[in-house]
Design a protein around this motif. Structure first.
Motif, PDB file in Angstrom:
ATOM      1  N   ALA A  88     -16.593 -11.553 -15.980  1.00 33.17           N
ATOM      2  CA  ALA A  88     -15.729 -10.394 -15.754  1.00 33.17           C
ATOM      3  C   ALA A  88     -16.485  -9.285 -15.027  1.00 33.17           C
ATOM      4  CB  ALA A  88     -15.197  -9.872 -17.087  1.00 33.17           C
ATOM      5  N   LEU A  89     -17.735  -9.078 -15.400  1.00 32.44           N
ATOM      6  CA  LEU A  89     -18.546  -8.046 -14.758  1.00 32.44           C
ATOM      7  C   LEU A  89     -18.740  -8.368 -13.278  1.00 32.44           C
ATOM      8  CD1 LEU A  89     -20.194  -5.461 -15.153  1.00 32.44           C
ATOM      9  CD2 LEU A  89     -22.158  -6.888 -15.759  1.00 32.44           C
ATOM     10  N   LEU A  90     -18.961  -9.633 -12.962  1.00 37.36           N
ATOM     11  CA  LEU A  90     -19.112 -10.023 -11.561  1.00 37.36           C
ATOM     12  C   LEU A  90     -17.843  -9.737 -10.773  1.00 37.36           C
ATOM     13  CD1 LEU A  90     -20.987 -13.440 -11.958  1.00 37.36           C
ATOM     14  CD2 LEU A  90     -21.946 -11.251 -11.201  1.00 37.36           C
ATOM     15  N   MET A  91     -16.674  -9.956 -11.382  1.00 41.32           N
ATOM     16  CA  MET A  91     -15.400  -9.701 -10.701  1.00 41.32           C
ATOM     17  C   MET A  91     -15.211  -8.214 -10.419  1.00 41.32           C
ATOM     18  SD  MET A  91     -13.728 -12.415  -9.916  1.00 41.32           S
ATOM     19  CE  MET A  91     -15.353 -13.122  -9.536  1.00 41.32           C
ATOM     20  N   ILE A  92     -15.490  -7.370 -11.397  1.00 41.55           N
ATOM     21  CA  ILE A  92     -15.239  -5.945 -11.197  1.00 41.55           C
ATOM     22  C   ILE A  92     -16.257  -5.342 -10.234  1.00 41.55           C
ATOM     23  CG2 ILE A  92     -16.626  -4.851 -13.009  1.00 41.55           C
ATOM     24  CD1 ILE A  92     -12.936  -4.157 -12.102  1.00 41.55           C
ATOM     25  N   LEU A  93     -17.442  -5.918 -10.147  1.00 42.51           N
ATOM     26  CA  LEU A  93     -18.415  -5.437  -9.167  1.00 42.51           C
ATOM     27  C   LEU A  93     -17.941  -5.713  -7.740  1.00 42.51           C
ATOM     28  CD1 LEU A  93     -21.782  -6.503 -10.860  1.00 42.51           C
ATOM     29  CD2 LEU A  93     -20.898  -4.175 -10.564  1.00 42.51           C
ATOM     30  N   ARG A  94     -17.060  -6.699  -7.571  1.00 43.79           N
ATOM     31  CA  ARG A  94     -16.537  -7.050  -6.247  1.00 43.79           C
ATOM     32  C   ARG A  94     -15.186  -6.391  -5.951  1.00 43.79           C
ATOM     33  NH1 ARG A  94     -16.676 -13.337  -5.310  1.00 43.79           N
ATOM     34  NH2 ARG A  94     -16.493 -12.606  -3.161  1.00 43.79           N
ATOM     35  N   TYR A  95     -14.632  -5.658  -6.908  1.00 44.61           N
ATOM     36  CA  TYR A  95     -13.352  -4.974  -6.712  1.00 44.61           C
ATOM     37  C   TYR A  95     -13.622  -3.657  -5.980  1.00 44.61           C
ATOM     38  CZ  TYR A  95      -8.798  -2.929  -7.815  1.00 44.61           C
ATOM     39  OH  TYR A  95      -7.547  -2.352  -7.722  1.00 44.61           O
ATOM     40  N   ASP A  96     -13.143  -3.519  -4.758  1.00 44.36           N
ATOM     41  CA  ASP A  96     -13.551  -2.397  -3.906  1.00 44.36           C
ATOM     42  C   ASP A  96     -12.400  -1.526  -3.425  1.00 44.36           C
ATOM     43  OD1 ASP A  96     -12.530  -4.426  -2.381  1.00 44.36           O
ATOM     44  OD2 ASP A  96     -14.118  -4.434  -0.875  1.00 44.36           O
ATOM     45  N   LEU A  97     -11.290  -1.469  -4.171  1.00 47.81           N
ATOM     46  CA  LEU A  97     -10.199  -0.557  -3.814  1.00 47.81           C
ATOM     47  C   LEU A  97     -10.508   0.815  -4.403  1.00 47.81           C
ATOM     48  CD1 LEU A  97      -7.428  -0.051  -2.558  1.00 47.81           C
ATOM     49  CD2 LEU A  97      -6.389  -0.786  -4.711  1.00 47.81           C
ATOM     50  N   THR A  98     -10.905   1.751  -3.550  1.00 46.49           N
ATOM     51  CA  THR A  98     -11.268   3.090  -3.995  1.00 46.49           C
ATOM     52  C   THR A  98     -10.061   4.021  -3.893  1.00 46.49           C
ATOM     53  OG1 THR A  98     -11.923   3.773  -1.773  1.00 46.49           O
ATOM     54  CG2 THR A  98     -13.619   2.741  -3.152  1.00 46.49           C
ATOM     55  N   ARG A  99     -10.237   5.228  -4.426  1.00 48.97           N
ATOM     56  CA  ARG A  99      -9.189   6.245  -4.348  1.00 48.97           C
ATOM     57  C   ARG A  99      -8.813   6.542  -2.897  1.00 48.97           C
ATOM     58  NH1 ARG A  99      -8.782   9.965  -8.297  1.00 48.97           N
ATOM     59  NH2 ARG A  99     -10.966   9.556  -8.809  1.00 48.97           N
ATOM     60  N   GLU A 100      -9.818   6.646  -2.036  1.00 49.76           N
ATOM     61  CA  GLU A 100      -9.564   6.984  -0.630  1.00 49.76           C
ATOM     62  C   GLU A 100      -8.830   5.852   0.094  1.00 49.76           C
ATOM     63  OE1 GLU A 100     -12.501   9.372  -2.459  1.00 49.76           O
ATOM     64  OE2 GLU A 100     -12.537   7.192  -2.154  1.00 49.76           O
ATOM     65  N   LYS A 101      -9.226   4.621  -0.181  1.00 49.49           N
ATOM     66  CA  LYS A 101      -8.567   3.485   0.451  1.00 49.49           C
ATOM     67  C   LYS A 101      -7.125   3.349  -0.037  1.00 49.49           C
ATOM     68  CE  LYS A 101     -12.834   0.826   1.114  1.00 49.49           C
ATOM     69  NZ  LYS A 101     -13.607  -0.384   0.701  1.00 49.49           N
ATOM     70  N   HIS A 102      -6.899   3.605  -1.315  1.00 52.52           N
ATOM     71  CA  HIS A 102      -5.546   3.531  -1.852  1.00 52.52           C
ATOM     72  C   HIS A 102      -4.655   4.591  -1.215  1.00 52.52           C
ATOM     73  CE1 HIS A 102      -2.363   4.573  -4.827  1.00 52.52           C
ATOM     74  NE2 HIS A 102      -2.239   3.256  -4.853  1.00 52.52           N
ATOM     75  N   ALA A 103      -5.181   5.825  -1.083  1.00 49.30           N
ATOM     76  CA  ALA A 103      -4.400   6.890  -0.445  1.00 49.30           C
ATOM     77  C   ALA A 103      -4.059   6.523   0.996  1.00 49.30           C
ATOM     78  CB  ALA A 103      -5.184   8.203  -0.496  1.00 49.30           C
ATOM     79  N   PHE A 104      -4.991   5.898   1.690  1.00 44.64           N
ATOM     80  CA  PHE A 104      -4.754   5.483   3.071  1.00 44.64           C
ATOM     81  C   PHE A 104      -3.630   4.436   3.128  1.00 44.64           C
ATOM     82  CE2 PHE A 104      -5.611   2.631   6.658  1.00 44.64           C
ATOM     83  CZ  PHE A 104      -5.644   3.543   7.708  1.00 44.64           C
ATOM     84  N   ILE A 105      -3.666   3.477   2.212  1.00 46.61           N
ATOM     85  CA  ILE A 105      -2.629   2.436   2.179  1.00 46.61           C
ATOM     86  C   ILE A 105      -1.267   3.047   1.897  1.00 46.61           C
ATOM     87  CG2 ILE A 105      -1.789   0.455   0.830  1.00 46.61           C
ATOM     88  CD1 ILE A 105      -4.737  -0.387   0.540  1.00 46.61           C
ATOM     89  N   LYS A 106      -1.182   3.952   0.930  1.00 43.45           N
ATOM     90  CA  LYS A 106       0.092   4.586   0.600  1.00 43.45           C
ATOM     91  C   LYS A 106       0.644   5.371   1.792  1.00 43.45           C
ATOM     92  CE  LYS A 106       1.777   5.265  -3.109  1.00 43.45           C
ATOM     93  NZ  LYS A 106       2.952   4.675  -3.779  1.00 43.45           N
ATOM     94  N   GLU A 107      -0.243   6.049   2.492  1.00 38.81           N
ATOM     95  CA  GLU A 107       0.189   6.825   3.652  1.00 38.81           C
ATOM     96  C   GLU A 107       0.729   5.923   4.749  1.00 38.81           C
ATOM     97  OE1 GLU A 107       1.178   9.670   6.259  1.00 38.81           O
ATOM     98  OE2 GLU A 107       0.644   9.936   4.138  1.00 38.81           O
ATOM     99  N   LYS A 108       0.072   4.788   4.977  1.00 38.35           N
ATOM    100  CA  LYS A 108       0.528   3.881   6.031  1.00 38.35           C
ATOM    101  C   LYS A 108       1.830   3.175   5.645  1.00 38.35           C
ATOM    102  CE  LYS A 108      -2.559   5.007   8.876  1.00 38.35           C
ATOM    103  NZ  LYS A 108      -2.157   5.770  10.102  1.00 38.35           N
ATOM    104  N   ILE A 109       2.018   2.893   4.373  1.00 38.41           N
ATOM    105  CA  ILE A 109       3.294   2.331   3.928  1.00 38.41           C
ATOM    106  C   ILE A 109       4.411   3.335   4.158  1.00 38.41           C
ATOM    107  CG2 ILE A 109       4.608   1.624   1.878  1.00 38.41           C
ATOM    108  CD1 ILE A 109       2.039   0.353   0.805  1.00 38.41           C
ATOM    109  N   ARG A 110       4.162   4.598   3.839  1.00 31.17           N
ATOM    110  CA  ARG A 110       5.150   5.639   4.081  1.00 31.17           C
ATOM    111  C   ARG A 110       5.460   5.749   5.577  1.00 31.17           C
ATOM    112  NH1 ARG A 110       2.388   9.450   2.304  1.00 31.17           N
ATOM    113  NH2 ARG A 110       3.186   9.605   0.172  1.00 31.17           N
ATOM    114  N   GLU A 111       4.418   5.725   6.366  1.00 30.28           N
ATOM    115  CA  GLU A 111       4.600   5.811   7.819  1.00 30.28           C
ATOM    116  C   GLU A 111       5.428   4.642   8.339  1.00 30.28           C
ATOM    117  OE1 GLU A 111       1.725   5.481  11.757  1.00 30.28           O
ATOM    118  OE2 GLU A 111       0.912   6.410   9.918  1.00 30.28           O
ATOM    119  N   LYS A 112       5.180   3.452   7.812  1.00 32.24           N
ATOM    120  CA  LYS A 112       5.923   2.271   8.254  1.00 32.24           C
ATOM    121  C   LYS A 112       7.405   2.389   7.906  1.00 32.24           C
ATOM    122  CE  LYS A 112       6.758  -1.923   9.669  1.00 32.24           C
ATOM    123  NZ  LYS A 112       6.179  -3.110   9.032  1.00 32.24           N
ATOM    124  N   HIS A 113       7.714   2.875   6.705  1.00 33.64           N
ATOM    125  CA  HIS A 113       9.109   3.045   6.308  1.00 33.64           C
ATOM    126  C   HIS A 113       9.806   4.095   7.176  1.00 33.64           C
ATOM    127  CE1 HIS A 113       9.558   0.409   2.876  1.00 33.64           C
ATOM    128  NE2 HIS A 113       8.435   0.865   2.332  1.00 33.64           N
TER     129      HIS A 113
END
Length: 526
Positions: free
Chosen positions: A458-483
């Motif tokens: 489990a520790l190895l998996m979470i060390l590879r999880y790289d969705l940060t706050r900034e990346k998430h905000a970017f994704i949400k903004e682009k989804i909004r832009e697409k709609h």
């Protein structure tokens, strides 16, 4: 009458302490998370007492207990994927997910009581018939649990669309989970052992059947009725106007295949899978570890409370790490703590030290706080990455994996534990002193070394999880832009970043396609 400024200031500080930022309404968070009495409190008592109840009270062998658990996994494999599709396609004025909370209450009451009472079957002394009764009861309970838990989990991304707001909802969830779990556990301990049961766990035998039945009668109401508050205290958009595409078997399978393409989802899924497998082994072997290895089974109730104190105290740093740094950080800090606690139990098991096992349980409770924080907080964000890939909001399908992990792992782990203990020669008909050295070693391995292996993965998996706050905000903004516009403009570097997160070439993502705007951006806003 004007409110006292000092009292208001104290209220704001209290809300901030538990993770609720000023200006955020607390009532919807409490209402939504009241369902945790059924989805968390009820299973907590099952995890603590079902194994000794079925073996020491109802007379099943560990192998028969494993069979009961195996059938519960089979029903989960059928009902969870179906419920994910059903709730996402539900057309109702109360929304796609919310109505199931109300409809499930009477079934929840009946199902939970059936887990603790065989209506005279076990008293007849036929262990095979008793086993099949609990196979039926457990399958019914798991079906009802699916009916409620999948829609409830799927509601969160709509109720809390923002990155930080989701963390606040889950901060309240952590507190509510502790209240639900330990209040349910205290009720169970009081019914089973009286006031003395809070400190000393009785030695269970068939004479305790009536007490377990009373416990089931009380807890079936205690854990199920809060679902009504969740239903009344939350709101979803009506889905009456929703248009569902025709669904056949191929389309059904394709819904889940597309989820598994998502790299972020796979890491989230595996983290949850490994941590829950570890927790299942620890919780279901703890009683036997105390009984056969340390000879301290009378301390069982007290040690469960000590673990709860550790988990409650771990909430505060876990929340701070999540809100200030990243949602992954609590696991990176606390999973090693849990590994260290179990290692202590393994290396010093021969001492029989009471102080040692209290320290182990406290430290392991801290570890649980970090694991629970991460598992809850990152689920809603995974749904946004899925929308970036597919263009669909599929909270129910993704929630299915979250709920399926919990139920499948608990059932399959119980099956595996039962078979492992039987293979080591553990005999429920014998006292602790009569168990063979091989059986005692088997209990130690199941309680410590096997969970340590799962926690490491489990520790190895979470060390590879790289969705940060900034990346998430970017994704949400682009989804909004697409709609809003029907298309998005990205640099090559931004495309590579999205591909790294999703594990899918950008050209195959919905975000890359050009199409007419849908004018429904409000549904994807924070």
């Amino acid at each position: 009458m004007q409110a006292n400024p000092r009292l208001q200031q104290f209220g704001h500080k209290l809300l901030k302490l538990i993770g609720v930022e000023p200006g955020t309404k607390l009532r919807p968070m409490i209402a939504y998370n009241s369902a945790i009495f059924f989805t968390g409190g009820g299973p907590y008592v099952l995890g603590s007492y079902l194994l000794p109840f079925l073996t020491d009270v109802e007379g099943l062998s560990t192998s028969q207990y494993g069979t009961v658990a195996l059938f519960s996994c089979i029903i989960d494999a059928i009902t969870d994927p179906l419920m994910g599709i059903i709730t996402d396609r539900t057309r109702h004025k109360d929304g796609r997910h919310r109505p199931y909370l109300k409809w499930g209450i009477p079934f929840a009451i009946i199902a939970y009581f059936m887990m603790w009472h065989s209506f005279g079957i076990s008293a007849a002394g036929n262990s095979t018939r008793t086993m099949w009764w609990y196979v039926f009861a457990y399958m019914f309970y798991k079906t009802v649990s699916t009916f409620i838990s999948v829609p409830h989990t799927a509601m969160l991304p709509e109720l809390a669309p923002g990155y930080n707001l989701r963390t606040q909802f889950n901060a309240v969830k952590t507190i509510m989970d502790a209240v639900a779990s330990y209040s349910s556990y205290l009720i169970a301990a009081l019914v089973l052992g009286g006031l003395n049961g809070l400190v000393t766990t009785p030695t269970f035998s068939p004479e305790h059947r009536t007490r377990f039945a009373v416990m089931g009668a009380v807890l079936c109401l205690w854990t199920s009725l809060p679902l009504l508050f969740t239903y009344r205290g939350t709101r979803e958009h009506s889905s009456l106007e929703q248009v569902n595409e025709p669904l056949d078997l191929r389309a059904f399978v394709d819904q889940y295949r597309k989820v598994l393409q998502n790299r972020i989802f796979r890491r989230y899924f595996l983290f949850g899978f490994f941590t829950l497998f570890s927790s299942a082994f620890v919780s279901q072997c703890f009683y036997y570890f105390l009984k056969t290895v340390l000879h301290q089974e009378s301390s069982y109730s007290m040690l469960i409370l000590v673990s709860g104190i550790g988990e409650a105290l771990g909430f505060f740093p876990a929340y701070f790490f999540s809100i200030r740094r990243s949602k992954q950080l609590p696991a990176k800090v606390f999973v090693p703590v849990a590994i260290g606690a179990l290692a202590l139990a393994w290396f010093f098991r021969g001492t029989g030290s009471r102080a040692l096992i209290f320290a182990v349980e406290f430290l392991y409770g801290l570890g649980l706080a970090g694991m629970a924080s991460v598992q809850s907080n990152i689920f809603p964000d995974v749904t946004d990455v899925d929308e970036m890939i597919t263009g669909e909001r599929r909270e129910g399908v993704i929630a299915t994996f979250s709920t399926f992990i919990k139920k499948f792992v608990s059932g399959f782990a119980a099956f595996g534990i039962g078979k492992l203990l039987a293979a080591f020669g553990y005999d429920t008909a014998k006292t602790a002193a009569e168990q063979t050295p091989r059986a005692v070693s088997g209990v130690s391995i199941c309680f410590t070394l096997i969970p340590i292996c799962f926690l490491t993965l489990a520790l190895l998996m979470i060390l590879r999880y790289d969705l940060t706050r900034e990346k998430h905000a970017f994704i949400k903004e682009k989804i909004r832009e697409k709609h809003e516009t029907g298309t998005v403009v990205l640099t090559d570097e931004e495309q590579r970043m999205l591909e790294q997160l999703a594990g899918v070439p950008f050209a195959r993502m919905w975000l890359s396609q050009t199409e007419p705007p849908k004018n429904d951006a409000a549904e994807t806003t924070d």
